[in-house]
Design a protein around this motif. Sequence first.
Motif, PDB file in Angstrom:
ATOM      1  N   GLN A  65       0.841  -1.198   0.000  1.00 49.35           N
ATOM      2  CA  GLN A  65       0.000   0.000   0.000  1.00 49.35           C
ATOM      3  C   GLN A  65       0.878   1.250   0.000  1.00 49.35           C
ATOM      4  O   GLN A  65       1.824   1.364   0.771  1.00 49.35           O
ATOM      5  CB  GLN A  65      -0.901   0.009   1.231  1.00 49.35           C
ATOM      6  CG  GLN A  65      -1.849   1.172   1.277  1.00 49.35           C
ATOM      7  CD  GLN A  65      -2.755   1.098   2.491  1.00 49.35           C
ATOM      8  OE1 GLN A  65      -2.575   0.275   3.372  1.00 49.35           O
ATOM      9  NE2 GLN A  65      -3.726   1.977   2.540  1.00 49.35           N
ATOM     10  N   MET A  66       0.549   2.187  -0.887  1.00 51.98           N
ATOM     11  CA  MET A  66       1.342   3.399  -0.992  1.00 51.98           C
ATOM     12  C   MET A  66       1.172   4.271   0.256  1.00 51.98           C
ATOM     13  O   MET A  66       0.062   4.551   0.668  1.00 51.98           O
ATOM     14  CB  MET A  66       0.964   4.209  -2.230  1.00 51.98           C
ATOM     15  CG  MET A  66       1.886   5.380  -2.436  1.00 51.98           C
ATOM     16  SD  MET A  66       1.526   6.470  -3.819  1.00 51.98           S
ATOM     17  CE  MET A  66       0.672   5.482  -4.962  1.00 51.98           C
ATOM     18  N   GLN A  67       2.302   4.673   0.832  1.00 50.48           N
ATOM     19  CA  GLN A  67       2.301   5.539   2.003  1.00 50.48           C
ATOM     20  C   GLN A  67       2.550   6.995   1.619  1.00 50.48           C
ATOM     21  O   GLN A  67       1.969   7.899   2.200  1.00 50.48           O
ATOM     22  CB  GLN A  67       3.370   5.079   2.997  1.00 50.48           C
ATOM     23  CG  GLN A  67       3.181   3.658   3.466  1.00 50.48           C
ATOM     24  CD  GLN A  67       1.894   3.485   4.239  1.00 50.48           C
ATOM     25  OE1 GLN A  67       1.632   4.204   5.187  1.00 50.48           O
ATOM     26  NE2 GLN A  67       1.075   2.545   3.804  1.00 50.48           N
ATOM     27  N   ASN A  68       3.438   7.187   0.645  1.00 47.74           N
ATOM     28  CA  ASN A  68       3.751   8.540   0.178  1.00 47.74           C
ATOM     29  C   ASN A  68       4.416   8.439  -1.189  1.00 47.74           C
ATOM     30  O   ASN A  68       5.022   7.422  -1.526  1.00 47.74           O
ATOM     31  CB  ASN A  68       4.673   9.262   1.159  1.00 47.74           C
ATOM     32  CG  ASN A  68       4.578  10.764   1.031  1.00 47.74           C
ATOM     33  OD1 ASN A  68       4.087  11.284   0.032  1.00 47.74           O
ATOM     34  ND2 ASN A  68       5.051  11.471   2.045  1.00 47.74           N
ATOM     35  N   MET A  69       4.298   9.536  -1.965  1.00 51.19           N
ATOM     36  CA  MET A  69       4.938   9.587  -3.282  1.00 51.19           C
ATOM     37  C   MET A  69       5.439  11.007  -3.511  1.00 51.19           C
ATOM     38  O   MET A  69       4.726  11.973  -3.257  1.00 51.19           O
ATOM     39  CB  MET A  69       3.940   9.207  -4.381  1.00 51.19           C
ATOM     40  CG  MET A  69       4.537   9.275  -5.784  1.00 51.19           C
ATOM     41  SD  MET A  69       3.342   8.944  -7.094  1.00 51.19           S
ATOM     42  CE  MET A  69       3.063   7.214  -6.888  1.00 51.19           C
ATOM     43  N   TRP A  70       6.682  11.085  -3.979  1.00 53.94           N
ATOM     44  CA  TRP A  70       7.267  12.366  -4.353  1.00 53.94           C
ATOM     45  C   TRP A  70       7.546  12.305  -5.844  1.00 53.94           C
ATOM     46  O   TRP A  70       8.299  11.450  -6.302  1.00 53.94           O
ATOM     47  CB  TRP A  70       8.567  12.609  -3.591  1.00 53.94           C
ATOM     48  CG  TRP A  70       8.405  12.685  -2.114  1.00 53.94           C
ATOM     49  CD1 TRP A  70       8.147  13.805  -1.379  1.00 53.94           C
ATOM     50  CD2 TRP A  70       8.519  11.610  -1.182  1.00 53.94           C
ATOM     51  NE1 TRP A  70       8.090  13.472  -0.045  1.00 53.94           N
ATOM     52  CE2 TRP A  70       8.306  12.139   0.106  1.00 53.94           C
ATOM     53  CE3 TRP A  70       8.763  10.236  -1.309  1.00 53.94           C
ATOM     54  CZ2 TRP A  70       8.343  11.358   1.255  1.00 53.94           C
ATOM     55  CZ3 TRP A  70       8.791   9.447  -0.170  1.00 53.94           C
ATOM     56  CH2 TRP A  70       8.585  10.012   1.090  1.00 53.94           C
ATOM     57  N   ARG A  71       6.950  13.206  -6.596  1.00 53.12           N
ATOM     58  CA  ARG A  71       7.096  13.197  -8.064  1.00 53.12           C
ATOM     59  C   ARG A  71       7.969  14.356  -8.527  1.00 53.12           C
ATOM     60  O   ARG A  71       7.811  15.479  -8.065  1.00 53.12           O
ATOM     61  CB  ARG A  71       5.737  13.330  -8.738  1.00 53.12           C
ATOM     62  CG  ARG A  71       4.840  12.169  -8.482  1.00 53.12           C
ATOM     63  CD  ARG A  71       3.499  12.362  -9.147  1.00 53.12           C
ATOM     64  NE  ARG A  71       2.631  11.255  -8.779  1.00 53.12           N
ATOM     65  CZ  ARG A  71       1.694  10.773  -9.550  1.00 53.12           C
ATOM     66  NH1 ARG A  71       1.458  11.299 -10.713  1.00 53.12           N
ATOM     67  NH2 ARG A  71       0.959   9.769  -9.142  1.00 53.12           N
ATOM     68  N   GLY A  72       8.821  14.064  -9.480  1.00 46.39           N
ATOM     69  CA  GLY A  72       9.612  15.100 -10.137  1.00 46.39           C
ATOM     70  C   GLY A  72      10.628  15.752  -9.233  1.00 46.39           C
ATOM     71  O   GLY A  72      10.999  15.245  -8.187  1.00 46.39           O
ATOM     72  N   ARG A  73      11.069  16.898  -9.703  1.00 47.60           N
ATOM     73  CA  ARG A  73      12.058  17.672  -8.964  1.00 47.60           C
ATOM     74  C   ARG A  73      11.388  18.905  -8.398  1.00 47.60           C
ATOM     75  O   ARG A  73      10.408  19.376  -8.957  1.00 47.60           O
ATOM     76  CB  ARG A  73      13.213  18.069  -9.876  1.00 47.60           C
ATOM     77  CG  ARG A  73      13.989  16.860 -10.329  1.00 47.60           C
ATOM     78  CD  ARG A  73      15.241  17.218 -11.036  1.00 47.60           C
ATOM     79  NE  ARG A  73      14.970  17.765 -12.362  1.00 47.60           N
ATOM     80  CZ  ARG A  73      15.872  17.963 -13.287  1.00 47.60           C
ATOM     81  NH1 ARG A  73      17.104  17.680 -13.068  1.00 47.60           N
ATOM     82  NH2 ARG A  73      15.552  18.450 -14.447  1.00 47.60           N
ATOM     83  N   PRO A  74      11.883  19.421  -7.314  1.00 49.03           N
ATOM     84  CA  PRO A  74      13.070  18.994  -6.564  1.00 49.03           C
ATOM     85  C   PRO A  74      12.784  17.706  -5.789  1.00 49.03           C
ATOM     86  O   PRO A  74      11.639  17.426  -5.423  1.00 49.03           O
ATOM     87  CB  PRO A  74      13.337  20.154  -5.616  1.00 49.03           C
ATOM     88  CG  PRO A  74      12.004  20.775  -5.392  1.00 49.03           C
ATOM     89  CD  PRO A  74      11.261  20.605  -6.694  1.00 49.03           C
ATOM     90  N   LEU A  75      13.835  16.954  -5.554  1.00 47.06           N
ATOM     91  CA  LEU A  75      13.709  15.723  -4.775  1.00 47.06           C
ATOM     92  C   LEU A  75      13.397  16.069  -3.324  1.00 47.06           C
ATOM     93  O   LEU A  75      13.742  17.156  -2.855  1.00 47.06           O
ATOM     94  CB  LEU A  75      15.013  14.926  -4.853  1.00 47.06           C
ATOM     95  CG  LEU A  75      15.374  14.374  -6.228  1.00 47.06           C
ATOM     96  CD1 LEU A  75      16.766  13.747  -6.181  1.00 47.06           C
ATOM     97  CD2 LEU A  75      14.347  13.354  -6.680  1.00 47.06           C
ATOM     98  N   PRO A  76      12.753  15.163  -2.616  1.00 48.51           N
ATOM     99  CA  PRO A  76      12.474  15.431  -1.191  1.00 48.51           C
ATOM    100  C   PRO A  76      13.774  15.434  -0.400  1.00 48.51           C
ATOM    101  O   PRO A  76      14.822  15.009  -0.893  1.00 48.51           O
ATOM    102  CB  PRO A  76      11.591  14.252  -0.792  1.00 48.51           C
ATOM    103  CG  PRO A  76      11.983  13.162  -1.726  1.00 48.51           C
ATOM    104  CD  PRO A  76      12.298  13.851  -3.028  1.00 48.51           C
ATOM    105  N   THR A  77      13.673  15.885   0.828  1.00 43.59           N
ATOM    106  CA  THR A  77      14.863  15.858   1.688  1.00 43.59           C
ATOM    107  C   THR A  77      15.106  14.431   2.158  1.00 43.59           C
ATOM    108  O   THR A  77      14.206  13.589   2.152  1.00 43.59           O
ATOM    109  CB  THR A  77      14.690  16.776   2.915  1.00 43.59           C
ATOM    110  OG1 THR A  77      13.629  16.253   3.722  1.00 43.59           O
ATOM    111  CG2 THR A  77      14.386  18.212   2.509  1.00 43.59           C
ATOM    112  N   ILE A  78      16.317  14.175   2.582  1.00 44.96           N
ATOM    113  CA  ILE A  78      16.659  12.857   3.099  1.00 44.96           C
ATOM    114  C   ILE A  78      15.837  12.569   4.351  1.00 44.96           C
ATOM    115  O   ILE A  78      15.385  11.439   4.566  1.00 44.96           O
ATOM    116  CB  ILE A  78      18.170  12.766   3.352  1.00 44.96           C
ATOM    117  CG1 ILE A  78      18.890  12.758   1.998  1.00 44.96           C
ATOM    118  CG2 ILE A  78      18.530  11.534   4.175  1.00 44.96           C
ATOM    119  CD1 ILE A  78      20.388  12.825   2.060  1.00 44.96           C
ATOM    120  N   SER A  79      15.575  13.570   5.161  1.00 45.18           N
ATOM    121  CA  SER A  79      14.759  13.396   6.370  1.00 45.18           C
ATOM    122  C   SER A  79      13.341  12.954   6.036  1.00 45.18           C
ATOM    123  O   SER A  79      12.771  12.100   6.725  1.00 45.18           O
ATOM    124  CB  SER A  79      14.701  14.694   7.174  1.00 45.18           C
ATOM    125  OG  SER A  79      15.969  15.056   7.613  1.00 45.18           O
TER     126      SER A  79
END
Length: 86
Positions: A65-79
């Motif tokens: 099950q998907m919890q979160n998705m980050w699309r494209g740039r800028p990339l999310p932070t490592i945290s």
Amino acid sequence: MRIVVVYRSESDHAREVTDFLRDFSRQTGEVLEEMNPDSREGNNFCEVYDIVEYPTIVALSNTGQMQNMWRGRPLPTISEVSFYVQ
């Protein structure tokens, strides 16, 4: 948890993604799963999770099950991403 980074290694964003993966590994000690959307497995994965933009980072539960998705740039932070690493 499973975290998958979907990107094309022969693209303008590849360097940014590889730097992120390297830094993530150094800071957390965890290695993220990489997937090429042009491979058979990658194509199926993109269809299941409706991924049409690269790079995309997907955090999945153990049941898929998907919890979160980050699309494209800028990339999310490592945290942000490391929150989903167990």
